[in-house]
Write a protein that holds these residues in place. Sequence first.
Motif, mmCIF file in Angstrom:
data_model
loop_
_atom_site.group_PDB
_atom_site.id
_atom_site.type_symbol
_atom_site.label_atom_id
_atom_site.label_comp_id
_atom_site.label_asym_id
_atom_site.label_seq_id
_atom_site.Cartn_x
_atom_site.Cartn_y
_atom_site.Cartn_z
ATOM 1 N N MET A 167 16.118 6.569 2.166
ATOM 2 C CA MET A 167 15.881 7.537 3.248
ATOM 3 C C MET A 167 14.631 8.390 2.989
ATOM 4 N N HIS A 168 13.589 7.701 2.510
ATOM 5 C CA HIS A 168 12.312 8.379 2.320
ATOM 6 C C HIS A 168 11.678 8.611 3.703
ATOM 7 N N MET A 169 11.131 9.817 3.913
ATOM 8 C CA MET A 169 10.599 10.153 5.243
ATOM 9 C C MET A 169 9.130 10.562 5.152
ATOM 10 N N TYR A 170 8.397 10.315 6.220
ATOM 11 C CA TYR A 170 6.981 10.716 6.210
ATOM 12 C C TYR A 170 6.525 11.166 7.600
ATOM 13 N N HIS A 171 5.331 11.741 7.637
ATOM 14 C CA HIS A 171 4.785 12.394 8.844
ATOM 15 C C HIS A 171 4.267 11.358 9.863
ATOM 16 N N PRO A 172 4.484 11.613 11.163
ATOM 17 C CA PRO A 172 4.006 10.678 12.198
ATOM 18 C C PRO A 172 2.495 10.427 12.155
ATOM 19 N N HIS A 173 1.737 11.390 11.605
ATOM 20 C CA HIS A 173 0.273 11.224 11.570
ATOM 21 C C HIS A 173 -0.123 9.923 10.866
ATOM 22 N N PHE A 174 0.700 9.499 9.925
ATOM 23 C CA PHE A 174 0.407 8.242 9.213
ATOM 24 C C PHE A 174 0.333 7.071 10.195
ATOM 25 N N LEU A 175 1.214 7.068 11.174
ATOM 26 C CA LEU A 175 1.236 5.981 12.162
ATOM 27 C C LEU A 175 -0.046 5.978 12.995
ATOM 28 N N THR A 176 -0.509 7.170 13.338
ATOM 29 C CA THR A 176 -1.757 7.297 14.108
ATOM 30 C C THR A 176 -2.920 6.696 13.320
ATOM 31 N N LEU A 177 -2.969 7.055 12.029
ATOM 32 C CA LEU A 177 -4.084 6.572 11.210
ATOM 33 C C LEU A 177 -3.993 5.065 10.974
ATOM 34 N N VAL A 178 -2.779 4.571 10.741
ATOM 35 C CA VAL A 178 -2.603 3.125 10.544
ATOM 36 C C VAL A 178 -3.044 2.374 11.799
ATOM 37 N N ARG A 179 -2.678 2.908 12.967
ATOM 38 C CA ARG A 179 -3.077 2.270 14.232
ATOM 39 C C ARG A 179 -4.611 2.153 14.304
ATOM 40 N N GLU A 180 -5.287 3.239 13.962
ATOM 41 C CA GLU A 180 -6.760 3.233 14.031
ATOM 42 C C GLU A 180 -7.351 2.193 13.080
ATOM 43 N N THR A 185 0.880 -1.172 0.000
ATOM 44 C CA THR A 185 0.000 0.000 0.000
ATOM 45 C C THR A 185 0.925 1.231 0.000
ATOM 46 N N PRO A 186 0.481 2.341 -0.642
ATOM 47 C CA PRO A 186 1.426 3.446 -0.837
ATOM 48 C C PRO A 186 1.969 4.059 0.453
ATOM 49 N N VAL A 187 3.258 4.326 0.469
ATOM 50 C CA VAL A 187 3.870 5.092 1.550
ATOM 51 C C VAL A 187 3.493 6.562 1.315
ATOM 52 N N PRO A 188 3.308 7.370 2.355
ATOM 53 C CA PRO A 188 3.056 8.799 2.123
ATOM 54 C C PRO A 188 4.132 9.391 1.203
ATOM 55 N N ALA A 189 3.672 10.196 0.234
ATOM 56 C CA ALA A 189 4.582 10.666 -0.817
ATOM 57 C C ALA A 189 5.663 11.599 -0.286
ATOM 58 N N ASP A 190 5.350 12.345 0.783
ATOM 59 C CA ASP A 190 6.351 13.257 1.329
ATOM 60 C C ASP A 190 6.104 13.422 2.833
ATOM 61 N N MET A 191 6.709 14.445 3.438
ATOM 62 C CA MET A 191 6.645 14.568 4.894
ATOM 63 C C MET A 191 5.430 15.368 5.389
ATOM 64 N N SER A 192 4.524 15.715 4.472
ATOM 65 C CA SER A 192 3.382 16.525 4.894
ATOM 66 C C SER A 192 2.296 15.663 5.552
ATOM 67 N N LYS A 193 1.458 16.315 6.334
ATOM 68 C CA LYS A 193 0.345 15.627 6.994
ATOM 69 C C LYS A 193 -0.694 15.182 5.957
#
Length: 431
Positions: A221-234, A177-185
Amino acid sequence: MKNSELKNRDLDVLWHPCTQMKDHETLPLIPIKKAHGVYLEDFEGNRYIDAISSWWVNMFGHTNTYINKKIKEQLDTLEHVILAGFTHEQVVTLSERLVKLTPEGLDKCFYSDNGSSAVEVALKMSYHAHLNDGVKKSLFVSLTNSYHGETIGALSVGDVELYKDTYEPLLIKTVQTPVPADMSKEAAQVAALEFEKLAQKRASEISAIILEPLIQGAGYMHMYHPHFLTLVREICTQYNIHFIADEVMVGFGRTGELFACEKAKVSPDFLILSKGLTGGYLPLSVVLTSNEIYMKFYCDYNEHKAFLHSHSYTGNALACAAANATLDIFENDNVIEKNRELSKYIAKKLKKFENLENVAEVRQTGMVAAVELKGYKSEDRIGLKVYQYGLDRGVLLRPLGHIVYFMPPYIMTTQECDTMIDTAYEAIKAL
Ligand code: PMP
């Protein structure tokens, strides 16, 4: 002994990891005689700053006096004992500490000896936990561009072509499933929506999602926003999908928190740790999980629900002593606070890269910083050029394709940091 002597002996008998060995017809192999702090030293007295913490493992410098002492003490007491039916003080103490330090709800530690085998453990445990509940869920989801190691199961959930393509016919089927494209929320929200759609369709088959929180290491070294982890958890909670956080690289302070999941205040169902766990000294890995999952395996022997997975060196006493020493340093030296200061310094120094014409992006999460280059083809092998430029000037940089990155030991001084970053800057300018 000379560098050349050991190099020739080496090439007669060794096959090195992640290396086209023919490259060594022209590329010098560097025999290291000794190391201390951030410096590696060869047989001719040349010193190299270890800007990549020797494949991302080293935390507090090479031959760290305190960790050395603790391993030596352990060596004279107990080097290793079978962990089935037996136990020892180092592994118990380490497990108590890890349970305390990691996010809430992670109550039990299962050990193995490298990141890949810990990934295998987590995948098998996840599948088996559902099975013990009477549900057969054999599909694993991972993120595009992810990396989880190179054993067959770990490679199957990875998505970096370079490592995976050749072995495709050998691998188990997984879905990305796609990784967030960049570091934005916003990018985090868009990617989470895709995962939710997949969960809606296939939750009955999906055992777990495995991901590298915040930074995809080998995925350039692709990076993304922590909010993704919150949503994945839910989403995972809603659809009865396990959340496996692979913190093999990002664990132990790399991201600015002790564990990357803390940035989103989430608890995964399985947390995988290795690399920095022993301060970069000895191979050790651990999978932490909840009492709830543990209890799914807890029953009379003849019910056949036990997790019969083992490795010879599980919970090795020397490695556990190194890990306890590493945790002592975290506890006593205000490491996370100091890291935040050093990463601010690195951020300032990185500004000048943005003005270079061949730089596409500069990004940073805590103690990991990456400079993405543009305008080159893979045949140009610019990574190799930067590597060579660094070595000639006493800095071990090891770009990932077109990404020059810094992941130094935490004890690096600002002067050493200047040398590391300025050398990379000159290398990129000289391309
Ligand atoms: N997961 C991640 C996120 C990693 O970065 C790595 C190693 N780079 C692994 C798993 C595999 O660990 P090991 O090399 O110890 O098998």
